[in-house]
Design a protein around this motif. Structure first.
Motif, PDB file in Angstrom:
ATOM      1  N   ALA A 201      46.785  45.497   4.930  1.00  0.00           N
ATOM      2  CA  ALA A 201      46.463  46.626   4.055  1.00  0.00           C
ATOM      3  C   ALA A 201      45.053  46.558   3.496  1.00  0.00           C
ATOM      4  N   SER A 202      44.303  45.516   3.835  1.00  0.00           N
ATOM      5  CA  SER A 202      43.004  45.289   3.195  1.00  0.00           C
ATOM      6  C   SER A 202      41.846  45.588   4.146  1.00  0.00           C
ATOM      7  N   PRO A 203      40.634  45.703   3.592  1.00  0.00           N
ATOM      8  CA  PRO A 203      39.440  45.881   4.424  1.00  0.00           C
ATOM      9  C   PRO A 203      38.747  44.563   4.743  1.00  0.00           C
ATOM     10  N   VAL A 204      39.436  43.443   4.558  1.00  0.00           N
ATOM     11  CA  VAL A 204      38.809  42.124   4.625  1.00  0.00           C
ATOM     12  C   VAL A 204      39.235  41.380   5.887  1.00  0.00           C
ATOM     13  N   THR A 205      38.300  40.632   6.459  1.00  0.00           N
ATOM     14  CA  THR A 205      38.584  39.674   7.521  1.00  0.00           C
ATOM     15  C   THR A 205      37.898  38.369   7.170  1.00  0.00           C
ATOM     16  N   VAL A 206      38.529  37.243   7.488  1.00  0.00           N
ATOM     17  CA  VAL A 206      37.961  35.920   7.219  1.00  0.00           C
ATOM     18  C   VAL A 206      37.977  35.127   8.529  1.00  0.00           C
ATOM     19  N   ILE A 207      36.801  34.669   8.947  1.00  0.00           N
ATOM     20  CA  ILE A 207      36.654  33.980  10.227  1.00  0.00           C
ATOM     21  C   ILE A 207      35.935  32.645  10.013  1.00  0.00           C
ATOM     22  N   THR A 208      36.331  31.642  10.792  1.00  0.00           N
ATOM     23  CA  THR A 208      35.674  30.337  10.773  1.00  0.00           C
ATOM     24  C   THR A 208      34.703  30.246  11.944  1.00  0.00           C
ATOM     25  N   ARG A 209      33.427  30.001  11.644  1.00  0.00           N
ATOM     26  CA  ARG A 209      32.430  29.825  12.698  1.00  0.00           C
ATOM     27  C   ARG A 209      32.478  28.384  13.174  1.00  0.00           C
ATOM     28  N   GLU A 210      32.722  28.198  14.442  1.00  0.00           N
ATOM     29  CA  GLU A 210      32.923  26.852  14.975  1.00  0.00           C
ATOM     30  C   GLU A 210      31.649  26.017  14.951  1.00  0.00           C
ATOM     31  N   ASP A 211      30.495  26.642  15.035  1.00  0.00           N
ATOM     32  CA  ASP A 211      29.239  25.926  14.930  1.00  0.00           C
ATOM     33  C   ASP A 211      28.982  25.632  13.448  1.00  0.00           C
ATOM     34  N   GLY A 212      29.411  24.473  13.002  1.00  0.00           N
ATOM     35  CA  GLY A 212      29.259  24.102  11.600  1.00  0.00           C
ATOM     36  C   GLY A 212      30.535  24.224  10.798  1.00  0.00           C
ATOM     37  N   MET A 213      31.556  24.873  11.349  1.00  0.00           N
ATOM     38  CA  MET A 213      32.847  25.054  10.686  1.00  0.00           C
ATOM     39  C   MET A 213      32.689  25.695   9.304  1.00  0.00           C
ATOM     40  N   PHE A 214      31.993  26.843   9.276  1.00  0.00           N
ATOM     41  CA  PHE A 214      31.875  27.629   8.062  1.00  0.00           C
ATOM     42  C   PHE A 214      32.938  28.721   8.075  1.00  0.00           C
ATOM     43  N   LYS A 215      33.605  28.908   6.973  1.00  0.00           N
ATOM     44  CA  LYS A 215      34.616  29.956   6.863  1.00  0.00           C
ATOM     45  C   LYS A 215      34.087  31.031   5.917  1.00  0.00           C
ATOM     46  N   ARG A 216      33.960  32.258   6.430  1.00  0.00           N
ATOM     47  CA  ARG A 216      33.340  33.314   5.637  1.00  0.00           C
ATOM     48  C   ARG A 216      34.153  34.605   5.713  1.00  0.00           C
ATOM     49  N   PRO A 217      34.173  35.364   4.615  1.00  0.00           N
ATOM     50  CA  PRO A 217      34.850  36.658   4.611  1.00  0.00           C
ATOM     51  C   PRO A 217      33.865  37.804   4.867  1.00  0.00           C
ATOM     52  N   TYR A 218      34.405  38.912   5.332  1.00  0.00           N
ATOM     53  CA  TYR A 218      33.627  40.150   5.427  1.00  0.00           C
ATOM     54  C   TYR A 218      34.555  41.320   5.104  1.00  0.00           C
ATOM     55  N   SER A 219      34.020  42.300   4.395  1.00  0.00           N
ATOM     56  CA  SER A 219      34.832  43.438   3.968  1.00  0.00           C
ATOM     57  C   SER A 219      34.156  44.751   4.350  1.00  0.00           C
ATOM     58  N   SER A 220      34.930  45.654   4.943  1.00  0.00           N
ATOM     59  CA  SER A 220      34.437  46.983   5.296  1.00  0.00           C
ATOM     60  C   SER A 220      35.628  47.921   5.489  1.00  0.00           C
ATOM     61  N   ASP A 221      35.520  49.120   4.971  1.00  0.00           N
ATOM     62  CA  ASP A 221      36.589  50.097   5.186  1.00  0.00           C
ATOM     63  C   ASP A 221      36.740  50.477   6.653  1.00  0.00           C
ATOM     64  N   GLN A 222      35.733  50.164   7.456  1.00  0.00           N
ATOM     65  CA  GLN A 222      35.812  50.457   8.893  1.00  0.00           C
ATOM     66  C   GLN A 222      36.960  49.694   9.558  1.00  0.00           C
ATOM     67  N   ILE A 223      37.370  48.571   8.978  1.00  0.00           N
ATOM     68  CA  ILE A 223      38.377  47.731   9.631  1.00  0.00           C
ATOM     69  C   ILE A 223      39.718  47.740   8.893  1.00  0.00           C
ATOM     70  N   ARG A 224      39.917  48.652   7.998  1.00  0.00           N
ATOM     71  CA  ARG A 224      41.267  48.807   7.439  1.00  0.00           C
ATOM     72  C   ARG A 224      42.206  49.256   8.565  1.00  0.00           C
ATOM     73  N   PRO A 225      43.352  48.625   8.684  1.00  0.00           N
ATOM     74  CA  PRO A 225      44.285  49.069   9.733  1.00  0.00           C
ATOM     75  C   PRO A 225      44.658  50.543   9.564  1.00  0.00           C
ATOM     76  N   VAL A 226      44.770  51.248  10.673  1.00  0.00           N
ATOM     77  CA  VAL A 226      45.157  52.658  10.590  1.00  0.00           C
ATOM     78  C   VAL A 226      46.659  52.781  10.365  1.00  0.00           C
ATOM     79  N   PHE A 227      47.409  51.775  10.827  1.00  0.00           N
ATOM     80  CA  PHE A 227      48.832  51.717  10.475  1.00  0.00           C
ATOM     81  C   PHE A 227      49.276  50.258  10.481  1.00  0.00           C
ATOM     82  N   SER A 228      50.334  49.991   9.733  1.00  0.00           N
ATOM     83  CA  SER A 228      50.936  48.658   9.722  1.00  0.00           C
ATOM     84  C   SER A 228      52.447  48.799   9.774  1.00  0.00           C
TER      85      SER A 228
END
Length: 533
Positions: A287-314
Motif C-alpha cells: 500500500a506504500s510508495p516505498v521500496t528498500v533495496i540492498t546494494r551488494e557493492d558495499g552492502m548498503f540498504k537504502r529506501p526510495y519513495s515515489s508515487d510512481q511505484i504505488r501498487p495499482v492493486f493489491s
C-alpha cells in the motif's frame, strides 16, 4: 454510600457549581465520629458516580467508598484533561474560581484541552515537568495531501482473479516476481499463472528474491522485462518481493542505472504498473510508495519513495499467510508496530485522531499476534493482522504529523551488515532508541504506556510510567520470540564503527522527533548491545 453517591473528602469550596463533578454532602457529628485520622478534619464532599466512573480506568481505584485527600482529587481533574476523558467546560467566572482552589497539574497540559487549569506548577504537586528540547516544536497539525490510489481486493480466493484485474488495467505481458520455492510448492504460482492464462495474458517468471532484496536481482529483472517486452509486474510474496518488483518497475523505462534514484541523482518520469498478491503481513509495501533495496557493492540498504511505484492493486487473502512459520510471523508483526511507532513519536501537536489510530493498530497487533501464534490457521486473527499491516504503512496513521524514521535507518544497517531479518533488527533497535530519546517528551511515552500497554499512570512521576511502557514493549517482543539485543541477531559491539560508516551520516543528522548525529547513533547501538533486564 448514599443515594448513589460515594463519600469523598475534598476542599470546602469545591462545590458542584465549580467543578461540575463534586456536590456537597452534609456531614453530621454522628458520621464524623465514625471517621478517624487526618481525613476526620477534612470537609466531606460527594462525587457523582456517573462522572467518577469515567476516570477509574486510569486510577486503578476500587469502586467503593473511599477517602481522597485534596491532592488526588486534583489529579482526577488532571487525568480527565490530559487523557481526553469527558470533562465539563465551565463558564469563565467558575473556571477562575476553580483555578484559585486547584493546584496546577503535575505535568504540562495543552491549553485547548485543560480548559483554563493553572499553568504554573505548584511546589505541592511533586517535581516540575521535564523540559522539552528546543527543536522547533510544532503547535498544530501539518498541512497534508493524502493520496492512496491502490485498489484492495481482500478475502478468500481473490488471487484466482489476478488475471482479470490485470486485463482490465491493460496489461498484456506480465513478469511474475516471487521469492522462495514455497510459493511454487504451495500451488500459489500455478493458480496465479492459470488466472493469467484464462484472461489471455502471457507471463514470464522470475523467482529467487531473498529477504533484504538485492540490487543484482533487480538488474536481472530489468533486463528480462526489456527483453520480453513486459508491460506489467505482479509481485507474489511479502515485502522483499514487492520492493524488488517496485525497483524493477522504476528501472525498466529508465536509461541509466536504477540506483540513481536511491542516491538522489534522478527522479522517475514513469514506471511499469505493479500489482501485488500478498503472502506476508509485515512491510505494508502493498500500500506504500516505498521500496528498500540492498546494494551488494558495499552492502548498503537504502529506501526510495515515489508515487510512481504505488501498487495499482493489491490482493490480500489471509489464508495465504497461514503457512508462515512463527518467527517470520512475529517479525512481520514487529515491522507493523515499528511503522506505527515511527509515526507516533512526533513533535506535531493537536493530532489526537491519528494518535488514536496509531494506538488502535498497535493494540490490534498486541492482541492478535499471540493468538495467531497459538492458532496459526485461524482466519479471523490472520485477517486482522494482515489489514493492520496495510493501515500501518499506507500513511492513514501518519498524515498531518512529523514522522521520525531514525530507528529504521539504524536497523537497515544491521540488516545489510549481518543479513538479519528486518523485523528482528527493529526489535533490537526500537526499545534502545526509545530509552535514549524518552526525556524529549516524557508525556508522549507515558501516554503510549497507559493507552497501549495498560500501565498505571504515575501523575507525579510520568517518567516512571514511560519506562514501564518501554519495558512492557520489550517484554512483549521477547514473549513472541523476537531478539532484543545484539546477541540475538549475532551482531557484535566491535562492529559499531563500521555500522556508523555505512550509515553515512557524516555531519548531518537522522530522525525528526529527536535529531540524531553520529555520536547519538553510536550510543543507541551500544544500548542495543546491552542484554535487557
Amino acid at each position: 454510600m448514599k443515594n448513589g453517591k460515594t463519600v469523598v473528602p475534598g476542599p470546602r469550596a469545591l462545590s458542584g457549581a465549580i467543578t461540575g463533578v463534586c456536590a456537597p454532602y452534609q456531614d453530621t457529628p454522628e458520621r464524623a465520629k465514625t471517621r478517624s485520622g487526618p481525613a476526620a478534619s477534612v470537609p466531606v464532599y460527594s462525587v457523582r458516580l456517573s462522572s467518577l466512573v469515567r476516570l477509574l480506568p486510569l486510577l486503578s481505584v476500587p469502586f467503593t467508598p473511599v477517602s481522597f485527600p485534596p491532592q488526588p482529587l486534583s489529579c482526577l481533574m488532571t487525568a480527565a484533561a490530559r487523557f481526553s476523558f469527558p470533562c465539563p467546560r465551565l463558564p469563565r467566572s467558575l473556571r477562575a474560581a476553580r483555578n484559585r482552589l486547584l493546584p496546577a497539574p503535575p505535568f504540562p497540559v495543552p491549553e485547548d484541552i485543560r480548559h483554563g487549569l493553572p499553568a504554573t506548577p505548584s511546589s505541592k504537586t511533586g517535581p516540575p515537568p521535564v523540559p522539552l528540547k528546543k527543536t522547533g516544536r510544532k503547535n498544530i497539525m501539518d498541512n497534508f495531501t493524502f493520496y492512496s490510489p491502490t485498489r484492495f481486493f481482500f478475502g478468500r480466493g481473490e488471487e484466482n482473479h489476478a488475471g482479470d484485474r490485470i486485463r482490465r488495467l491493460g496489461g498484456t505481458k506480465v513478469l511474475i516476481h516471487y521469492g522462495a520455492v514455497s510459493a511454487v510448492k504451495s500451488g500459489l504460482i500455478y493458480r496465479v499463472t492459470s488466472s493469467l492464462e484464462r484472461a489471455g495474458i502471457a507471463s514470464v517468471p522470475l523467482g529467487g528474491v531473498r529477504p533484504n532484496p538485492r540490487s543484482g536481482r533487480v538488474r536481472e529483472g530489468i533486463e528480462l522485462c526489456r527483453k520480453e517486452k513486459v508491460d506489467f509486474i505482479l509481485a507474489v510474496g511479502g515485502g522483499s518481493v514487492i520492493d524488488s518488483a517496485k525497483a524493477i518497475a522504476l528501472g525498466v523505462p529508465y536509461q541509466g542505472d536504477f540506483w540513481d534514484f536511491f542516491e538522489g541523482k534522478a527522479f522517475p518520469a514513469s514506471a511499469l504498473p505493479v500489482g501485488v498478491v500478498l503472502t506476508v503481513a509485515a512491510a505494508g509495501s502493498e500500500a506504500s510508495p516505498v521500496t528498500v533495496i540492498t546494494r551488494e557493492d558495499g552492502m548498503f540498504k537504502r529506501p526510495y519513495s515515489s508515487d510512481q511505484i504505488r501498487p495499482v492493486f493489491s490482493i490480500l487473502n489471509p489464508e495465504l499467510t497461514t503457512s508462515l512459520p512463527p518467527l517470520p510471523t512475529a517479525g512481520g508483526a514487529t515491522d507493523i508496530m515499528s511503522h506505527v511507532l515511527e509515526r507516533y513519536f512526533t513533535n506535531t501537536q493537536d493530532v489526537e485522531l491519528t494518535d488514536r489510530l496509531c494506538e488502535s493498530v498497535l493494540l490490534t497487533v498486541k492482541n492478535e499476534l499471540p493468538l495467531v501464534l497459538k492458532h496459526p490457521d485461524h482466519y479471523g486473527h490472520r485477517a486482522n493482522l494482515m489489514w493492520a499491516g496495510t493501515l500501518a504503512h499506507n500513511d492513514t496513521c501518519g498524515v498531518g504529523r512529523e514522522q521520525d524514521w531514525a530507528s529504521h535507518a539504524l536497523a537497515h544497517e544491521l540488516s545489510a551488515f549481518y543479513d538479519a531479518p528486518h523485523g528482528a533488527t527493529l526489535a533490537v533497535i526500537f526499545p534502545a532508541w526509545m530509552e535514549y530519546v524518552m526525556d524529549h517528551d516524557i508525556n508522549r511515552f507515558a501516554q503510549l504506556a497507559v493507552r497501549v500497554w495498560g500501565c498505571d499512570m504515575d501523575f507525579n512521576h510520568p517518567d516512571v510510567t514511560a519506562r514501564k511502557g518501554i519495558r512492557a514493549f520489550r517484554s512483549f517482543l521477547k514473549m513472541v520470540g523476537m531478539p532484543t539485543d545484539f546477541a540475538g541477531i549475532r551482531a557484535r559491539e566491535d562492529d559499531i564503527p563500521q555500522l556508523l560508516d555505512q550509515l553515512q551520516i557524516g555531519r548531518s543528522t537522522i530522525g525528526s522527533f529527536v535529531k540524531l548525529d553520529r555520536n547519538d547513533c553510536e550510543k543507541i547501538y551500544r544500548l542495543a548491545c546491552r542484554p535487557a533486564a
